[in-house]
Design an enzyme around this catalytic site. Structure first.
Site, PDB file in Angstrom:
ATOM      1  CB  CYS A   2      -0.912   0.003   1.219  1.00 34.08           C
ATOM      2  SG  CYS A   2      -1.897  -1.496   1.399  1.00 34.08           S
ATOM      3  NE  ARG A  27       4.205   1.847  -1.576  1.00 35.89           N
ATOM      4  CZ  ARG A  27       5.365   1.250  -1.363  1.00 35.89           C
ATOM      5  NH1 ARG A  27       6.379   1.484  -2.163  1.00 35.89           N
ATOM      6  NH2 ARG A  27       5.529   0.421  -0.358  1.00 35.89           N
ATOM      7  CD1 TRP A  76      -2.384  -4.719  -4.945  1.00 36.98           C
ATOM      8  CD2 TRP A  76      -1.841  -6.003  -3.193  1.00 36.98           C
ATOM      9  NE1 TRP A  76      -2.228  -6.017  -5.402  1.00 36.98           N
ATOM     10  CE2 TRP A  76      -1.900  -6.814  -4.345  1.00 36.98           C
ATOM     11  CE3 TRP A  76      -1.520  -6.589  -1.972  1.00 36.98           C
ATOM     12  CZ2 TRP A  76      -1.629  -8.185  -4.301  1.00 36.98           C
ATOM     13  CZ3 TRP A  76      -1.266  -7.949  -1.918  1.00 36.98           C
ATOM     14  CH2 TRP A  76      -1.323  -8.726  -3.086  1.00 36.98           C
ATOM     15  CG  ASN A 100       3.054  -0.704   2.944  1.00 32.48           C
ATOM     16  OD1 ASN A 100       2.496  -1.671   2.439  1.00 32.48           O
ATOM     17  ND2 ASN A 100       4.291  -0.359   2.640  1.00 32.48           N
ATOM     18  N   GLY A 101       1.699  -3.037   5.127  1.00 28.93           N
ATOM     19  CA  GLY A 101       2.341  -4.216   5.672  1.00 28.93           C
ATOM     20  C   GLY A 101       1.331  -5.279   6.057  1.00 28.93           C
ATOM     21  CD  GLU A 480      10.325  -9.140 -17.838  1.00 34.70           C
ATOM     22  OE1 GLU A 480       9.836  -7.998 -17.731  1.00 34.70           O
ATOM     23  OE2 GLU A 480      10.271  -9.980 -16.914  1.00 34.70           O
ATOM     24  CE  LYS A 484       7.053  -6.084 -17.707  1.00 33.47           C
ATOM     25  NZ  LYS A 484       7.588  -7.087 -16.924  1.00 33.47           N
ATOM     26  CD  GLU A 487       4.021  -7.822 -14.962  1.00 29.28           C
ATOM     27  OE1 GLU A 487       4.411  -7.718 -13.803  1.00 29.28           O
ATOM     28  OE2 GLU A 487       4.629  -7.288 -15.925  1.00 29.28           O
ATOM     29  CG  HIS A 503      10.077 -33.709 -24.233  1.00 29.05           C
ATOM     30  ND1 HIS A 503      10.434 -35.038 -24.263  1.00 29.05           N
ATOM     31  CD2 HIS A 503      11.100 -33.033 -24.833  1.00 29.05           C
ATOM     32  CE1 HIS A 503      11.613 -35.164 -24.840  1.00 29.05           C
ATOM     33  NE2 HIS A 503      12.040 -33.968 -25.201  1.00 29.05           N
ATOM     34  CE  LYS A 602       7.678  -0.461 -10.678  1.00 33.56           C
ATOM     35  NZ  LYS A 602       7.849  -1.012 -12.031  1.00 33.56           N
TER      36      LYS A 602
END
Length: 607
Positions: A2, A27, A76, A100-101, A480, A484, A487, A503, A602
């Site tokens: 957050c 955030r 968040w 935040n936490g 990566e 992207k 996301e 396989h 983020k």
């Protein structure tokens, strides 16, 4: 995950709180809220949704508070779904907090407080802290905070206001980041520097279990024994322009275009006489010779940069490299020794799992090296040595320039390590370093023409699923590229080593399914093309990313995106750009929120 802010001064604080929160929405953006002193009382306004929803709610209800001291939060969600009632701030008429936490023992605290007659309204862990503060409060905020933090376990950054102290903000942290912004006749708290850049560049870094008492004209900091602490004033080296869009439609696109400058700023000061020079980070030829194994530990995009680093280091320096997802590193009981080096990579320098892995590596005797973007961050302070990347603020949740500068540092480290180990000559080290120095200009040229990436994106927007394939470094890079796209476009995609298709994975390929094939490794080109033909034979539509020397063979791919030719080991730092752009334009064409994808934040500061 957050974002928290606070302001005390002479000006109307609501506009400042909202503006500062807007710089921290990366955030978290499930909900937002503020608590403001108005005529000696704490007035709280909060709302589910984006910050704009809070603004509209206050406008529609004519409920905008008026005051010069307050705290704010953008969330968040961890404990409790996004809702008005679960939004921060939490508290009552006597105390209000933003957090935040994660409080790990909140259930025990909640049970205790319920037995004491407290009634809980939300599903959050944060409300237990607010009520515990109220339980202990007898008129002395410092004593109250000290008693409270002695009982809570977990990570926290707290902004606190008490109704009896209408011109003061109290702040304390453990593990989660928090800074104190300093200015004339006004001061701030914030989770991150961009929130205060518009108002000041001067700040204190609050250490774990330090308690700040903030008024408009003074900041006092104490330890848990109420002893005053002297702090060094830090000065942010970012400017406001770096934290704004600068004419680009989205932060992500701006940050893609900032990559040439970010790479140049990161590598050029660390090259002396065409040789990598990492002595500023405590790394030199003699220290590099002693390492027997290297562990690279990171999360998400940073971990993908580590995978590229593994390929390059092992190929060039012939040193064994292990790459671990930070959240798994501690739980596999890793074997490290004093002869090993643990490299941790984090854009924010606050990633909780990576920080915990770093601490474990140190406990086991390994030397530690952090590659981070934020000066003074928790990981930077904890590591034995630090290499700072110079990407500047990265606001978009989907990382782009942070990834490319992490790759650039990996190359500098690999070249110097290979030279130190006697695996390459000084002349070869110089040759490779000179080529790396040309990368910013090459990327700049690539960004002049993005039409191929836009067209490729138009082929993906109606897809439900697709595959990324490659071999060697191309496989590492594909991881990566796939992340992207997932996301920000919400299209399911998976990455597979091209040789693994037969396989089992090739059973997923259906008529018209997109497959993005990365083919930049000349030594593996023929084998990868054979794998492309296998998926083509089963109806796949192939988009191939390759260098300019690849022949235009319509049987190989339906569409090609080319990159300039460069030394084979360096292709990922060029090929990442079209992969970023394809993901970006796919999201744009789908009409999605590029910079704030759903369910993501983020900086992941909780486990």
């Amino acid at each position: 995950m957050c974002g928290i802010v606070g302001y005390v001064g002479k000006r109307d604080c609501v506009d400042i709180l909202i503006d500062s929160l807007s710089k921290l929405e990366y955030r978290g953006y499930d909900s937002a809220g503020i608590a403001v002193f108005e005529e000696g009382k704490i007035v709280v306004e909060k709302s589910k949704g984006r910050l704009v929803d809070l603004q509209l709610k206050m406008q529609d209800n004519n409920s905008r508070p008026n005051g010069v001291c307050g705290i704010g939060h953008t969330r968040w969600a961890t404990h409790g779904e996004p809702s008005d009632v679960n939004s921060h701030p939490h508290g009552n008429k006597r105390v209000s907090i933003v957090h935040n936490g994660i409080i790990e023992n909140y259930k025990e605290i909640k049970q205790f407080l319920e037995n004491e007659g407290y009634i809980f309204e939300s599903q959050t862990d944060t409300e237990t802290v607010a009520k515990l503060l109220d339980y202990y409060y007898e008129g002395d905020p410092l004593t109250t905070i000290i008693k409270t933090i002695s009982e809570i376990r977990g990570s926290y950054a707290l902004g606190i206001i008490f109704s009896d102290f209408p011109n003061q903000i109290f702040a304390v942290r453990k593990d989660s980041p928090l800074i104190i912004g300093l200015s004339n006749d006004e001061n701030y708290i914030a989770s991150d520097v961009p929130a205060i850049l518009k108002y000041t560049r001067n700040y204190y870094l609050l250490e774990s279990n330090e308690i700040a008492v903030i008024s408009s004209d003074n900041v006092n900091i104490y330890d848990i024994h109420k002893r005053p602490i002297s702090k060094e004033v830090k000065v942010a080296d970012w400017d406001m322009d770096a934290a704004e869009k600068g004419g680009f439609k989205h932060f992500m696109l701006k940050e893609i275009y900032e990559q040439p400058n970010a790479i140049a700023t990161t590598i050029l000061p660390r090259i002396v006489d065409d040789i990598p020079d990492l002595t500023e980070a405590g790394i030199n030829v003699e220290s590099l010779k002693q390492y027997k194994q290297i562990f690279i530990v990171a999360c998400g995009t940073a971990m993908h940069a580590g995978v590229v680093g593994k390929y390059v280091i092992e190929r060039m320096a012939r040193v064994q490299v292990h790459v671990d997802i930070a959240s798994e590193f501690r739980y596999r009981n890793p074997i490290l020794s004093k002869e090993d080096l643990c490299i941790v990579i984090s854009q924010s320098g606050e990633t909780a799992d990576t920080l915990a892995a770093l601490k474990l590596a140190k406990q086991m005797g390994a030397k530690t090296l952090a590659i981070v973007n934020v000066k003074g961050s928790s990981i930077a302070r904890e590591a034995d040595n630090v290499i700072y990347t110079h990407a500047g603020p990265e606001i978009s949740v989907a990382s782009t320039k942070a990834y490319s500068v992490q790759l650039a540092v990996m190359y500098l480290f690999a070249f110097e390590l290979a030279f130190a180990k006697g695996q390459i000559s000084k002349e070869e080290c110089k040759r490779l370093t000179k080529i790396l120095m040309t990368v910013p200009e090459m990327i700049e040229t690539m960004l002049y023409s993005t039409e191929a990436c836009k067209f490729a994106a138009s082929r993906l927007i109606n897809s439900d699923s697709l595959l990324y394939i490659g071999r060697g470094l191309d496989y590492a890079l594909s991881m990566e590229g796939s992340l992207k796209l997932k996301e920000i476009s919400y299209i399911h995609s998976e990455t597979y080593a091209a040789g693994e298709l037969k396989h089992g994975t090739i059973s997923l390929v259906t008529e018209g399914m997109p497959v993005i094939a990365v083919v930049t490794q000349n030594s593996l080109k023929e084998k990868t093309i054979s794998n492309i033909k296998e998926v083509k034979a089963r109806g796949a539509k192939v988009i191939m990313i390759c260098d300019e020397n690849m022949p235009e063979d319509k049987e190989v791919a339906d569409f090609m995106i080319t990159i300039p030719c460069i030394e084979e080991c360096l292709t990922p730092i060029l090929a990442c750009v079209p992969l970023q752009l394809v993901a970006y334009y796919t999201s744009v064409l789908k009409g999605l929120d590029v910079d704030k994808p759903r369910n993501l934040a983020k900086s992941v500061t909780v486990e």
